[in-house]
Scaffold this motif. Sequence first.
Motif, mmCIF file in Angstrom:
data_model
loop_
_atom_site.group_PDB
_atom_site.id
_atom_site.type_symbol
_atom_site.label_atom_id
_atom_site.label_comp_id
_atom_site.label_asym_id
_atom_site.label_seq_id
_atom_site.Cartn_x
_atom_site.Cartn_y
_atom_site.Cartn_z
ATOM 1 N N ALA A 20 38.295 -44.440 -17.308
ATOM 2 C CA ALA A 20 37.800 -44.890 -18.611
ATOM 3 C C ALA A 20 36.618 -45.842 -18.453
ATOM 4 C CB ALA A 20 38.929 -45.575 -19.379
ATOM 5 N N THR B 200 41.920 -36.790 -17.422
ATOM 6 C CA THR B 200 41.162 -36.620 -18.663
ATOM 7 C C THR B 200 41.813 -35.658 -19.644
ATOM 8 O OG1 THR B 200 39.821 -34.917 -17.556
ATOM 9 C CG2 THR B 200 38.957 -37.160 -17.582
ATOM 10 N N PHE C 181 39.363 -38.023 -23.575
ATOM 11 C CA PHE C 181 38.467 -38.270 -22.448
ATOM 12 C C PHE C 181 37.516 -37.099 -22.230
ATOM 13 C CE2 PHE C 181 40.782 -41.686 -19.709
ATOM 14 C CZ PHE C 181 40.927 -42.477 -20.831
#
Length: 475
Positions: free
Chosen positions: A341, A382, A396
Amino acid sequence: MMKPSLQLRIGQQLTMTPQLQQAIRLLQLPTIELQAQVLQALESNVMLEPDEDFDSTRTLDAVPGEPSEDSDEGSGEGAEPVVEIGDDWSDPSAAESEAAWSGSGAGELELPDESGRTLRDHLLWQLELARLQAAPLAVARAIVDAINDDGYLTEPLDAIVEAVAEEAPTDAAGALRALAIVQQLDPAGVGARSVAECIELQLAQLDPATPGLATARTLAHRHLELMAGQQLAALQREMHVSGEELDIALALVRSCHPRPGAAFQALRTEFVVPDVFARRTQQGWLVELNPSALPRIRVNEGYAGMLTRAPDHAVLRTQLQEARWLLRSLEIRNDTMLRVARTIVERQQAFLDRGEESMQPMILKDVAEAIEMHESTISRVTTGKYLHTPRGVFEFRFFFSSHVPAEDGTGVSSTAIRAKIRKLIAQEAPDKPLSDQQIVELLAAHGVQVARRTVAKYREALGIATSSARRQAPR
């Protein structure tokens, strides 16, 4: 003749230990499934207990960067992401429509029913209160059974008459009377056989003295196709009304709900729980794990101490080892997710500051190299993980897009190109919409070289019609 022999070889081999397998499995789990796994572990492993003293401050991590000049827009901690609500006025596929339906006005927003009752339950409940005779009630019930989730009747009346012939013999006239009863039920417009009939049923509930009502009824009954094509000048000629009268009628029609059954959807809205928060500060972007989404467990030190004094309990010793493996796997998961992130936010600051047109091209390999992990690990992290930003909540994977070369040698994200196409079309003249080739030329003027078929593909992915379908006649 072969003789037995003994040979010694040295080599490297990756072995998937149980600990590694568990870490990989937890890494790819979404938050909801992870919490279920942890709850199951708490119930089966006595060496685990809830951690009431969980410290979430260790999850903070800052991404350096200069705050943008427009940082006051949506950057507050309590700011809510802006959600665009669009009306889908297309004709339901299950109902035969007299004309395609489209409206540019914002219809009345109906919130989903939270009682858990379906549209069928709601209609049958009203029929029970109507005190109908047995035969009409049976026909009306059959009609309700043939109404889809959008509120439209999907079966022809003659098929319904045949289906209830043994239970309640009736003719076509009786079926029409039963249909009229159903069409008077709530929500308004239910039981319609087309979009036009649905709109007419809703208009019929208005006060007869409502200005423009007669024109609106004529519009709904005969001219929905012209309305769908935004052929306002043709509408005026066909209906012999002034522009003001037409505007009032259009407003009445657009105030009707094209899918009356939408307020009674059986499935409730599922809300996304973000795994990571990203917010702007004076020092740059701050990235932190969502403490409410993190499992709060620890090893029960009381039982662990008892095991130290009595080491012969093999079952407890195994559970203690499994508990430690689980805690270590969760720690690896949280650390990996935070690093990914942080890298995403660092590389996509332009998007966070200015929007989709500033999205940078990025692939899994870029993040894998930045944090020195394998691409397969990044792919697992993700998937099903969400990042909360001042611009909204995004998976993500949203931040990853392909690379399109630009004239200056740099790359442009495909997401940015789609945003530019959407912006160009939004600014076009209604009577002179941009063709795909014209969009290609406008993008080239901004240094973005794409083929016409690429523009067409992106436009279709955005749900935008062709230039001929978007054209509106001048009034």
